[in-house]
Design an enzyme around this catalytic site. Structure first.
Site, PDB file in Angstrom:
ATOM      1  N   THR A 221       0.997  -0.278   6.019  1.00  0.00           N
ATOM      2  CA  THR A 221       1.038  -1.174   4.873  1.00  0.00           C
ATOM      3  C   THR A 221       1.420  -2.560   5.381  1.00  0.00           C
ATOM      4  O   THR A 221       2.021  -2.701   6.441  1.00  0.00           O
ATOM      5  CB  THR A 221       2.035  -0.694   3.805  1.00  0.00           C
ATOM      6  OG1 THR A 221       2.000  -1.595   2.690  1.00  0.00           O
ATOM      7  CG2 THR A 221       3.446  -0.660   4.341  1.00  0.00           C
ATOM      8  N   GLY A 222       1.047  -3.571   4.626  1.00  0.00           N
ATOM      9  CA  GLY A 222       1.326  -4.942   5.036  1.00  0.00           C
ATOM     10  C   GLY A 222       0.101  -5.808   4.832  1.00  0.00           C
ATOM     11  O   GLY A 222      -0.727  -5.539   3.957  1.00  0.00           O
TER      12      GLY A 222
ATOM     13  N   ARG B 293     -12.690  -8.690  -1.595  1.00  0.00           N
ATOM     14  CA  ARG B 293     -11.844  -8.632  -0.405  1.00  0.00           C
ATOM     15  C   ARG B 293     -11.388  -7.200  -0.145  1.00  0.00           C
ATOM     16  O   ARG B 293     -11.017  -6.472  -1.045  1.00  0.00           O
ATOM     17  CB  ARG B 293     -10.626  -9.539  -0.588  1.00  0.00           C
ATOM     18  CG  ARG B 293      -9.626  -9.528   0.582  1.00  0.00           C
ATOM     19  CD  ARG B 293      -8.487  -8.557   0.369  1.00  0.00           C
ATOM     20  NE  ARG B 293      -7.497  -8.597   1.459  1.00  0.00           N
ATOM     21  CZ  ARG B 293      -6.502  -7.736   1.572  1.00  0.00           C
ATOM     22  NH1 ARG B 293      -6.345  -6.783   0.685  1.00  0.00           N
ATOM     23  NH2 ARG B 293      -5.650  -7.832   2.579  1.00  0.00           N
ATOM     24  N   VAL B 294     -11.428  -6.790   1.113  1.00  0.00           N
ATOM     25  CA  VAL B 294     -10.982  -5.462   1.517  1.00  0.00           C
ATOM     26  C   VAL B 294      -9.975  -5.618   2.657  1.00  0.00           C
ATOM     27  O   VAL B 294     -10.208  -6.379   3.591  1.00  0.00           O
ATOM     28  CB  VAL B 294     -12.165  -4.583   1.984  1.00  0.00           C
ATOM     29  CG1 VAL B 294     -11.668  -3.214   2.443  1.00  0.00           C
ATOM     30  CG2 VAL B 294     -13.189  -4.432   0.872  1.00  0.00           C
ATOM     31  N   GLY B 295      -8.860  -4.889   2.569  1.00  0.00           N
ATOM     32  CA  GLY B 295      -7.862  -4.914   3.625  1.00  0.00           C
ATOM     33  C   GLY B 295      -8.007  -3.735   4.567  1.00  0.00           C
ATOM     34  O   GLY B 295      -9.079  -3.129   4.692  1.00  0.00           O
ATOM     35  N   ASP B 296      -6.906  -3.373   5.213  1.00  0.00           N
ATOM     36  CA  ASP B 296      -6.954  -2.293   6.204  1.00  0.00           C
ATOM     37  C   ASP B 296      -6.909  -0.900   5.576  1.00  0.00           C
ATOM     38  O   ASP B 296      -7.310   0.082   6.211  1.00  0.00           O
ATOM     39  CB  ASP B 296      -5.777  -2.426   7.171  1.00  0.00           C
ATOM     40  CG  ASP B 296      -4.448  -2.144   6.465  1.00  0.00           C
ATOM     41  OD1 ASP B 296      -4.091  -2.930   5.574  1.00  0.00           O
ATOM     42  OD2 ASP B 296      -3.778  -1.150   6.797  1.00  0.00           O
TER      43      ASP B 296
ATOM     44  N   GLY C  90      -3.318  -6.665   5.489  1.00  0.00           N
ATOM     45  CA  GLY C  90      -4.449  -5.951   6.071  1.00  0.00           C
ATOM     46  C   GLY C  90      -5.250  -6.751   7.071  1.00  0.00           C
ATOM     47  O   GLY C  90      -5.708  -6.216   8.091  1.00  0.00           O
TER      48      GLY C  90
ATOM     49  N   THR D  96       0.859  -1.183   0.000  1.00  0.00           N
ATOM     50  CA  THR D  96       0.000   0.000   0.000  1.00  0.00           C
ATOM     51  C   THR D  96       0.891   1.228   0.000  1.00  0.00           C
ATOM     52  O   THR D  96       1.951   1.211   0.624  1.00  0.00           O
ATOM     53  CB  THR D  96      -0.881   0.020   1.269  1.00  0.00           C
ATOM     54  OG1 THR D  96      -1.752  -1.106   1.255  1.00  0.00           O
ATOM     55  CG2 THR D  96      -1.711   1.300   1.347  1.00  0.00           C
TER      56      THR D  96
END
Length: 311
Positions: A192-193, A169-172, A195, A141
């Site tokens: 970043t990383g 799909r959704v991350g952080d 999520g 990110t």
């Protein structure tokens, strides 16, 4: 990845520019560069070959936030997120709703799947079929925090998420408090990383909270990130990649990470520079400049023909 954007943002801020304009310009620079395979144009698609993007924006003066998740065919997801931050209602849109909002409101629409990204997707499908790799190797990110001479702050993020992720799909990254958070009276943070693991700790908000209690940005990052990673390993059994940045309202910054992590920083007295962080001893962070050899190797790696690249 953020360095060219940091240079543009720094010039804007040196000219008494707006913190929101600066952070949006920074993120847009990354979104437009096709060789960054985890953000914007040229970003890596989901398992169906569709580039679904997530982005978030926050105004540190008003605490206004906007975000999109699973948006597609939009050149600058961060600009849509910023526009949504001006809405009291409906400020976080997902999927078709986010894409339709962008279309109706005149944002630049574009097929975000480049030929290069499609080649990489086809190669990965074959590697997965041959059981050579896991589907989710590769994600990143771009996150940034800006501080204007006026004292105003802003934060933003943008990503195409996990490579070969499931549709939807959704991350952080678009989630307030996890992927980003900023309060102009205190400071901001971005992540970043992986999520799915970062969102278990609401780490961006935790870092800002700790800065509000008097910690320096570096202390806040170290105290929030490393103990949580250990907690996650102990209670969940594992922890993915974590890298977080922080900037406070006086212009001091900090970083914490459990992997090799490169980032770019500029201040009123420091020219834009790329630095590299590593987890250090006793839950601290080791930070040093990158070498020209490292940078040359990075440029060569991201632009290499797909058939010559590893997993």
């Amino acid at each position: 990845m953020a360095h060219d954007g940091v240079k543009k943002a720094s010039k804007l801020l040196q000219a008494n520019g707006d913190a929101g304009d600066a952070v949006e310009t920074l993120i847009k620079t990354v979104e437009a560069y096709p060789y960054y395979k985890s953000v914007g144009y040229g970003g890596l698609p989901n398992e169906n070959g569709v580039v679904e993007m997530d982005a978030g924006f926050m105004d540190g003066d008003t605490l206004a936030q906007g975000a999109v998740a699973g948006i597609h065919d939009v050149f600058h997801a961060v600009s849509v997120a910023r526009a949504l931050s001006r809405e009291h209602y409906n400020s976080f849109l997902v999927g078709e709703g986010a894409t339709q909002y962008a279309q109706v409101n005149g944002f630049e629409m574009r097929n975000m799947l480049t030929d290069r990204a499609k080649q990489r997707w086809e190669k990965r499908r074959q590697e997965i079929a041959d059981a050579k790799v896991k589907p989710y190797d590769g994600h990143d990110t771009v996150g940034a925090i800006t501080l204007a001479p006026s004292g105003s702050m802003a934060a933003a993020t943008s990503t195409s998420g996990l490579f070969m992720k499931r549709p939807g799909r959704v991350g952080d990254s678009p989630l307030s408090g996890s992927g980003f958070y900023v309060d102009s009276d205190i400071g901001g943070a971005a992540a970043t990383g992986l999520g799915e693991d970062i969102m278990k700790g609401c780490l961006s908000y935790d870092i800002v909270r700790r800065m509000g209690e008097g910690r320096t940005p570096q202390q806040a990052c170290d105290e929030a990130v490393y103990p949580f990673i250990e907690k996650l390993k102990r209670r969940y059994g594992k922890a993915g990649e974590f890298s977080l940045i922080a900037l406070n309202h006086t212009g001091n910054w900090g970083v914490a990470t459990n992997v090799e992590f490169t980032f770019s920083v500029a201040t009123a007295t420091q020219e834009p520079a790329i630095l590299i962080a590593h987890p250090g001893p006793n839950q601290t962070t080791k930070i040093e400049p990158i070498t020209q050899a490292w940078l040359d190797a990075y440029e060569k790696r991201i632009k290499a023909p797909i058939d010559q690249q590893g997993h």
